[in-house]
Scaffold this active site. Structure first.
Site, mmCIF file in Angstrom:
data_model
loop_
_atom_site.group_PDB
_atom_site.id
_atom_site.type_symbol
_atom_site.label_atom_id
_atom_site.label_comp_id
_atom_site.label_asym_id
_atom_site.label_seq_id
_atom_site.Cartn_x
_atom_site.Cartn_y
_atom_site.Cartn_z
ATOM 1 C CD GLU A 176 45.871 34.193 60.429
ATOM 2 O OE1 GLU A 176 45.753 35.106 61.260
ATOM 3 O OE2 GLU A 176 46.433 33.102 60.712
ATOM 4 C CD GLU A 207 41.827 35.436 63.290
ATOM 5 O OE1 GLU A 207 42.867 35.313 63.988
ATOM 6 O OE2 GLU A 207 41.500 34.612 62.420
#
Length: 680
Positions: A150, A307
C-alpha cells in the site's frame, strides 16, 4: 492466468505466523484446509525480523514457513517486507525517515515512514528484495511477488527537495521553462536558480492539504512524489526480475487513493492488485466502479483482490460487521468485475497492536465454530468447484468513463469556482446511472485507445493534455459518441488556462463556447428544461453545483436553464461532428436526468442492459471465448426476481441448474449463469 501453478481463483490472504508461537502453526494448517485456503501472503512487514542489523540476515524462519505451507498445499504470495524499515536503520541513518507536510522530521514509528528519495532506503530495500529472489527463485510454492505494501504518503525533506529539482530539470530542461509553466511572474515568484525552488507544503505554498498559491508547483510535486515512490517499486521489481523473470510481480493499490497516479503505476506491474474496504454505507455502485477502475488500469486484464476483511474492519469510525452473506456477495462482486483472486486481510487475527480488532478467517477464539469461518469455508468450497472456468474471462463493455489522476489533482487544487466540486463524485454520478440501468462500463485513462467503444464519457475534463482533443475528434469523426460536462477544457497539463474561450481545445468538437461559470450555494438549484422530447429525455430536471453559461457555435440546443438571469441559455447541447456526435452537459443534473440521458444514449447505439434488474441487484458479465458468464448479485435483504432477455438463459454454475426467463436471486445471493455464444 496469473500463475499456471494454481489454475483457479486463488483463495487466501495475509498470514503472519511470525506473530505466533510454533504450537499455533499446526492448527493454522488444519484450519486452512477446512476453509479451502490455497494462497498465503507472507513476509509483508517482517523486514526487521529478516534483517536484525545492517549486515546480518536471517531467513530461517521464512524457510520454515514456506516449506510448511507448501507441504500443506498452500502457495505463497511472497512480499519483500519493505513497507516498514527496521528501527536500527532509522537510528543509524536518521535521513531515512520522512519530513511531513508541516515540515516536521519524523522519528521511527508507524509504516510508510521511509523517504522515497533516501539513498539509504533505496539501497537496503533493493538489497533485501534481491536476497529474497536469490533464495526462493526455485521454490515451487512461489506464485507471485508482492512489493512493499500500500504505497502512499508524501515526503518534504531535503533529499526530496533536491530530487524534485533534478526531476524538474529533466521535465522542463531550463529554469525559464519552469517559470513559464508555473506562471511565476504572478506574485513575483520568478526563479533564477534551481536551488531557489522548495517543495510546496504548509511552510511554503500550500495550506489545508489541497489549497495552494501556485497550482503548477503543487501539481508537479504530486507528479514527482508519485514518480518517486514508483521508482522505489521499480528498483525492487528489477531486483526480483533479475532472478525470477517468469514470476509475476505486483503491489497492492488502494482504489481511488488520491496521491498516486495508478495508470502510470500499472505500466510497471505484471498484474494489478488492490485492497477493497468499503463501509456498510458505501454505495454499491462506487465499489463496483472501483473494481472496474482497477481492471481498466491494464486495459481490462483480470486483477487480484489482494485484501478485504472477512467481516469487521478496525480503522473506520464505525466498524460494522459484515452481515451474513455479505462477505460472499462482495467477494463475487470483485470476481464479476474481473478479479481472479479472492484474498483477505487477514487469515488469523493479531493478538496485539492496532489491527487486533480487524476481522480474520480465524478469530481470536481460535477454532472453526464461528459464523465468519463457516462462511469463509463455504466460499472456499465454491471457488474450488468453479475451478478455472472463469479465469482470464473479461468484461466487454461498449461504454467507457474517463478517469485521470492528474486531472483530479488539478481539480482539487484549483482556486475556484466552488469547494463543493469533487471530481470523483461527478464521475460516479455517471457510473451510478449506468449501473442502475444494468449497462456495463469500463473505466479508462486518457491514454486508452477509444476505438473499441461506442460511447466515451469524460465528466469534468478540466485538464486537457496535449493531443487529447485531437484524439476525441478522431473518435467522434469515426462515429463515436463523446460526452463531457461543465468545467471541462479549461487548462492544459501545466494548469495554465487555454485562452480563447472555454472549453478550450474541445470547443471545435463540441460546437459551443462558455462565457462564465456560476457556482451555486449548497441547497440552491436551477432547472434543466428540455426543449422537446429526445427519447426518454423530456420535461424538467433539477441541477446544481455549477452552471456554465454557454453559447452554441453550431451545436443543437436540447435544453435550457429554467431560472436566474441566464434562464433560456443552453444547458444541454449535442454537436454533429463527422459520423458521430459530441454532447455537453453544462451543469450537474439530478439522478433522474442522469438515468434518462444515459438510457437514451445507450438505446441510440443499440446498447442493451445485461438484464432487467430491480433496485439493489447488480448485473455484470465476463466473456471467455464463445462463452459468457452473467453475474446477478442481490444486495437486498430479501430475494429479487430478474427477467433475463429472450435467449439469454444458460446454466447456473454454483447450483448446476438451468436458468432462463424469470430467475430469483436469493437475499444477498449470487447467480452465475454460463451462456453459449458470447455477444458484444
Amino acid at each position: 492466468m496469473i500463475n499456471e501453478k494454481l489454475p483457479k481463483i486463488w483463495y487466501g490472504g495475509d498470514y503472519n505466523p511470525e506473530q505466533w508461537e510454533a504450537d499455533t502453526w499446526a492448527e493454522d494448517d488444519r484450519l486452512f484446509k477446512l476453509a479451502g485456503i490455497d494462497v498465503a501472503t507472507i513476509n509483508v512487514f517482517s523486514w526487521a525480523l529478516s534483517q536484525p542489523s545492517e549486515d546480518e540476515y536471517n531467513f530461517e524462519w521464512l524457510d520454515e514457513t514456506i516449506e510448511r505451507l507448501h507441504k500443506n498445499g498452500v502457495g505463497v504470495c511472497l512480499a519483500t517486507s519493505t513497507g516498514a524499515h527496521p528501527a536500527w536503520m532509522a537510528k543509524k541513518y536518521p535521513e531515512v525517515t520522512r519530513v511531513d507536510y508541516n515540515g516536521r522530521k519524523r522519528k521511527f514509528g508507524g509504516r510508510h515512514n521511509s523517504c522515497p528519495n533516501s539513498p539509504v532506503f533505496r539501497k537496503y530495500s533493493v538489497r533485501i528484495a534481491e536476497k529474497l529472489a536469490e533464495r526462493y527463485k526455485d521454490h515451487p510454492a512461489l506464485l507471485i511477488w508482492h512489493v512493499s505494501n500500500e504505497y502512499g504518503g508524501y515526503c518534504y525533506c531535503d533529499n526530496c527537495a533536491e530530487a524534485f529539482r533534478v526531476w524538474l530539470q529533466k521535465r522542463y530542461g531550463s529554469i525559464d521553462a519552469v517559470n513559464k509553466a508555473w506562471n511565476t511572474r504572478f506574485w513575483g515568484h520568478t526563479f533564477y536558480d534551481w536551488d531557489e525552488i522548495v517543495p510546496p507544503n504548509a511552510l511554503s505554498e500550500e495550506w489545508d492539504g489541497s489549497r495552494t498559491n501556485f497550482q503548477g508547483i503543487s501539481l508537479d510535486y504530486r507528479r514527482f512524489q508519485s514518480a518517486s515512490l514508483l521508482d522505489c517499486y521499480r528498483l525492487e521489481y528489477d531486483a526480483l526480475k533479475k532472478h525470477t523473470p517468469d514470476v509475476p510481480v505486483t503491489t497492492n493499490l488502494m482504489g481511488f487513493y488520491p496521491e498516486l497516479d495508478y495508470f502510470e503505476w500499472a505500466k510497471h506491474m505484471d498484474v494489478v492488485s488492490w485492497d477493497n474496504y468499503p463501509s456498510l454505507d458505501t454505495p454499491i455502485s462506487l465499489t463496483a466502479m472501483t473494481h472496474d477502475l482497477m481492471r481498466g488500469l491494464k486495459q481490462g486484464q483480470p486483477f487480484m483482490l489482494m485484501e478485504q476483511t472477512p467481516s469487521q474492519q478496525n480503522w473506520q469510525a464505525y466498524n460494522s460487521l459484515k452481515r451474513p452473506g455479505v462477505m460472499r456477495l462482495w467477494s463475487y462482486q470483485a470476481v464479476a468485475r474481473g478479479a481472479d483472486t479472492v484474498m483477505f486481510f487477514q487469515l488469523r487475527r493479531s493478538v496485539g497492536a492496532c489491527e487486533k480488532y480487524h476481522g480474520a478467517v480465524i478469530e481470536h477464539v481460535g477454532h472453526e465454530h464461528t459464523r465468519v469461518f463457516r462462511e469463509s469455508a463455504e466460499l472456499g468450497r465454491e471457488l474450488q468447484q468453479l475451478g478455472d472456468r472463469l479465469l482470464d474471462s473479461r468484461p466487454n463493455a461498449r461504454v467507457a468513463l474517463v478517469y485521470d489522476w492528474e486531472n483530479r489533482w488539478a481539480t482539487d487544487l484549483t482556486s475556484g469556482p466552488t469547494v463543493a466540486l469533487k471530481y470523483q463524485d461527478e464521475v460516479h454520478k455517471y457510473y451510478d446511472a449506468l449501473f442502475k440501468l444494468g449497462i456495463q462500463a469500463d473505466m479508462i485513462g486518457v491514454e486508452t485507445d477509444l476505438s473499441g467503444y461506442d460511447i466515451v464519457i469524460a465528466p469534468v475534463l478540466y485538464m486537457v493534455k496535449t493531443g487529447y482533443a485531437q484524439k476525441v475528434e478522431k473518435f467522434v469523426e469515426a462515429g463515436g459518441t463523446f460526452v463531457t460536462t461543465f468545467f471541462s477544457g479549461i487548462v492544459n497539463e501545466n494548469d495554465l488556462v487555454t485562452l480563447g474561450g472555454y472549453p478550450g481545445e474541445l470547443r471545435k468538437v463540441l460546437g459551443i463556447w462558455a462565457e462564465e461559470i456560476d457556482a451555486l450555494f449548497p441547497g440552491v438549484t436551477n432547472q434543466v428544461v428540455m426543449s422537446g422530447e429526445r427519447g426518454s429525455l423530456s420535461g424538467t430536471y433539477e441541477c446544481g453545483l455549477l452552471c456554465d453559461l454557454i453559447h452554441s457555435e453550431g451545436a443543437e440546443v436540447l435544453a435550457t436553464y429554467g431560472s436566474d438571469f441566464y434562464k433560456g441559455m443552453p444547458a444541454l447541447t449535442v454537436n454533429k461532428f463527422g459520423q458521430g456526435e459530441a454532447w455537453y452537459v453544462a451543469t450537474s443534473p439530478d439522478k433522474r436526468f442522469m438515468e434518462h440521458f444515459l438510457k437514451n444514449l445507450c438505446e441510440s447505439k443499440g446498447i442493451k442492459p445485461l438484464a432487467n434488474v430491480p433496485a439493489g441487484v447488480e448485473a455484470a458479465e465476463r466473456i471467455k471465448g464463445d462463452k459468457s458468464f452473467l453475474f446477478l448479485l442481490n444486495h437486498n435483504a430479501e430475494g429479487a426476481a430478474v427477467e433475463l432477455a429472450e435467449g439469454a438463459g444458460g446454466v447456473e454454475l454454483l447450483s448446476g441448474e438451468a436458468a432462463s426467463g424469470s430467475v430469483t436471486v436469493p437475499a444477498r445471493g449470487v447467480l452465475i449463469i454460463e451462456r453459449e455464444g458470447a455477444v458484444r
